[in-house]
Each structure stands twice: as structure tokens, then as C-alpha cells.
Write an enzyme that holds these catalytic residues in place. Structure first.
Site, short mmCIF file in Angstrom:
data_model
loop_
_atom_site.label_atom_id
_atom_site.label_comp_id
_atom_site.label_asym_id
_atom_site.label_seq_id
_atom_site.Cartn_x
_atom_site.Cartn_y
_atom_site.Cartn_z
N PRO A 17 -9.81 -85.61 -5.08
CA PRO A 17 -10.43 -84.92 -6.23
C PRO A 17 -10.69 -85.53 -7.67
CG PRO A 17 -8.45 -83.73 -5.91
CD PRO A 17 -8.79 -85.08 -4.81
N CYS A 101 -2.39 -84.60 -12.16
CA CYS A 101 -2.97 -85.17 -12.85
C CYS A 101 -2.23 -85.84 -14.13
CB CYS A 101 -4.28 -84.33 -13.51
SG CYS A 101 -5.12 -84.94 -14.77
N ASP A 205 -3.69 -96.68 -4.83
CA ASP A 205 -3.85 -98.18 -4.75
C ASP A 205 -4.62 -98.52 -3.37
OD1 ASP A 205 -2.75 -98.53 -7.15
OD2 ASP A 205 -0.92 -99.34 -6.43
N GLY A 227 -9.08 -92.67 -3.87
CA GLY A 227 -9.79 -92.16 -5.13
C GLY A 227 -10.66 -93.13 -5.71
N ARG A 228 -10.01 -93.91 -6.59
CA ARG A 228 -10.88 -94.71 -7.24
C ARG A 228 -11.53 -95.85 -6.38
NH1 ARG A 228 -6.31 -96.93 -10.96
NH2 ARG A 228 -4.97 -96.38 -9.12
#
Length: 337
Positions: A17, A101, A205, A227-228
Site C-alpha cells: 500500500p 509509515c 529494497d 512497493g517502490r
């Protein structure tokens, strides 16, 4: 692997998310390329209980999403319990609690990874949410507050005892934000703790198939969350799955293939947003990531990020496809920053 009664097969891949990222069009692309579990953008408990329309829209789910989780965050136990009940009305498969977060505006209110400043409250909040809803509840968190307080092994046991169905660990502390490297040895400590019996999902990562396999072998986790690494590269799920199953690296896509996928995501955004201009603005973060490592690309990238009109964006994408028709993107040294 199972979360509650949800069968996820062997080594499921999760889309993390992410605020202003994991909205409909991006989730659609990640599912197309093999993400097993979706999560919405995280939503504020306080905004939910105040019935703020923009926040509630984030919880709009689609059949392509499933299985899908709605992630909520907040600092007040009563508000979080009520928010979990409201989120459950949208019929997700999973309710996820954000204790990870690291952003200042969230942490300063005691939410997200700010909960490491009050672990008993974190545990009690989780217990009350588990008891308040019928959907499986999962938690996403970090290793601790800082390098001197990596308490996740003990905290993971306490969270498990509340009745959560799975735990996702990002291998950094709150103080690290997204700097340094994720520490998968600590994720392994939780996974290999003999007291743990719920699925453990590793995060941090993962920027491609090789890193995914390295993290898996290092930690032994039950699933991987990306994620990223998926921003501008939603096919990373397909690449990882293929490599884990065959040991073979798929060739990176040609630029025209990337352009086709960007157009598909943009079309999804246009269909979802109330105007093409809003859809274009929504896509800018993705435009910035979709074409890394291309030679002499700076000028056209700037034009793409400044374009306001849909027709202008489409013309620029066609120009990119033509100019780099025979080029494959090199992801070898792609930064996740």
C-alpha cells in the site's frame, strides 16, 4: 500460504500500500502482471469516521483487485476500531493496520511507526480491531523506532497473540525512513522464531528478480511485498515469479512495449477520474519512473512531466516509442529512492 481462509499458493507476491500510488489504474497494471494480493492506498481512520468522500473513494474496490486489503492508520484506538468496521463495509478480503509509515506528519500524531513509542497501545489497538471485524486482520510494521530499539521479535509475538492472520515486516526502523538498506536478517529473526506460526511477509529494497530471490533465501519468509520497485515497472511481479520458478531472467521490455502499458494505465486513470486532466496529473509520478536509463531523455521527460493535456501526453508517448523503438530499458542500477 493462507491469510484466514484465503488460499494464496506458494510464495505469493504482494503490492505494498502506497499513498498516491496504489489507486485503481496502478493496481490494475500490477494485477495484470501477476501481483497476487493488492492493497489500497492507506486511509486515515479520522477521515473515515468523518465520512470524507475523498478518503472513502480510496476504498472503492474492483473484481480485478481480489484478493485485496484495505489499510487503515491512526493513533486513537476507538477511531481505528470504528474505521475498521467502516472499511469492512467495502467488502475487502483483508483489513490491514499500518504501523509502518515513517512520515513525520503521521508519526508525530503517534500513528504509523510512531506506535513503536507505545507498544502496549499498538497491541491493544490490534486486539480490539481483530475482535471488531469478521475479515482477517493483518499488520504491516517496521523493525522498531531506531537502531537501539529493534524490538520487532518481541512485538511480533505480541501482535500474533492478538489474533492477526499475517504480519508484513519492512526491514528498516522508523528513524531510517527509506535511507540505508533494509535489514533482512531481522526479518529472518522473526520468521525463524519458533513461537511464530502466522505467515511472515518480507518487504524492503526489492528492485528485481535477483534481489527478490536473495531476500527470500536470506529470510525464508512466506511471501514478498514489493512497493517502490513496482512504480514504473509493474511487470516486476511477472519477472520475479518467472525467475523464482525457472531460474531464468526475462528480457526487459522494449520501450514501445512500455509505452503501450503506460497508455493502458493512463486509460484506466481517465476512465476512473472525473477529467482527463486529473488523470494526467495522477500519472506524473509514474511517468517519472517508467523510462529510466534512456540516453538523451531529459528534455522529453521534462515535457512529459509538465504536460497538462491528454492529447499532448499521448503525442509525447508516441514520440518516445518511435525514438527508442529498438531500445530495452536497463534496470541494473535502478534506484528506489
Amino acid at each position: 500460504m493462507k491469510i484466514g481462509n484465503i488460499e494464496l499458493g506458494s510464495m505469493p507476491l504482494f503490492l505494498a500500500p502506497m499513498e498516491d500510488v496504489t489507486y485503481k489504474s496502478f493496481r490494475y497494471m500490477c494485477k495484470k502482471f501477476g501481483a497476487d494480493v493488492m492493497y489500497t492506498e492507506f486511509v486515515s481512520s479520522e477521515a473515515l469516521i468523518r465520512d470524507i468522500a475523498k478518503t472513502k473513494k480510496k476504498m472503492t474496490l474492483f473484481e480485478f483487485d481480489r484478493p485485496v486489503g484495505i489499510q487503515i492508520f491512526g493513533h486513537n484506538i476507538e477511531s481505528m476500531v470504528e474505521a475498521a468496521k467502516i472499511a469492512e463495509e467495502s467488502n475487502p478480503d483483508i483489513i490491514d493496520i499500518n504501523f509502518g509509515c515513517p512520515m513525520k506528519k503521521i508519526v508525530n500524531r503517534g500513528a504509523g511507526s510512531g506506535m513503536f513509542q507505545d507498544v502496549p497501545k499498538m497491541v491493544e489497538m490490534t486486539r480490539q480491531i481483530v475482535n471488531a471485524v469478521n475479515k482477517p486482520v493483518t499488520v504491516k510494521t517496521r523493525l522498531g523506532w531506531d537502531d537501539n530499539s529493534k524490538v520487532i521479535v518481541d512485538v511480533a509475538e505480541q501482535l500474533q497473540d492478538t489474533g492477526i492472520a499475517a504480519l508484513t515486516l519492512h526491514g528498516r526502523t522508523r528513524k531510517q525512513l527509506y535511507t540505508g538498506e533494509a535489514d533482512w536478517d531481522w526479518i529472518a529473526k522473526v520468521k525463524n522464531n519458533s513461537r511464530m506460526h502466522i505467515p511472515i511477509i518480507g518487504n524492503g529494497d526489492i528492485n528485481g528478480p535477483l534481489k527478490a530471490k536473495e531476500c527470500l533465501e536470506q529470510s525464508g519468509v512466506d511471501g514478498l511485498m514489493i512497493g517502490r520497485g513496482a512504480i514504473g515497472r509493474p511487470w516486476i511481479f511477472k519477472e520475479i515469479r518467472h525467475y523464482l520458478e525457472t531460474g531464468e531472467l526475462l528480457p526487459s521490455p522494449l520501450v514501445p512495449e512500455i509505452v503501450d502499458n503506460v497508455k493502458e494505465q493512463l486509460t484506466q486513470s481517465v476512465n476512473w477520474k472525473d477529467s482527463p486532466e486529473r488523470a494526467v496529473k495522477e500519472m506524473r509520478r509514474h511517468f517519472a519512473k517508467y523510462f529510466p536509463s534512456l540516453h538523451n531523455f531529459r528534455d522529453i521527460r521534462i515535457k512529459l512531466l509538465r504536460a497538462d493535456e491528454l492529447d499532448e501526453v499521448l503525442l509525447l508517448l508516441d514520440e518516445i516509442a518511435e525514438r527508442y523503438a529498438d531500445t530495452r530499458v536497463d534496470y541494473t542500477n535502478i534506484s528506489l529512492k
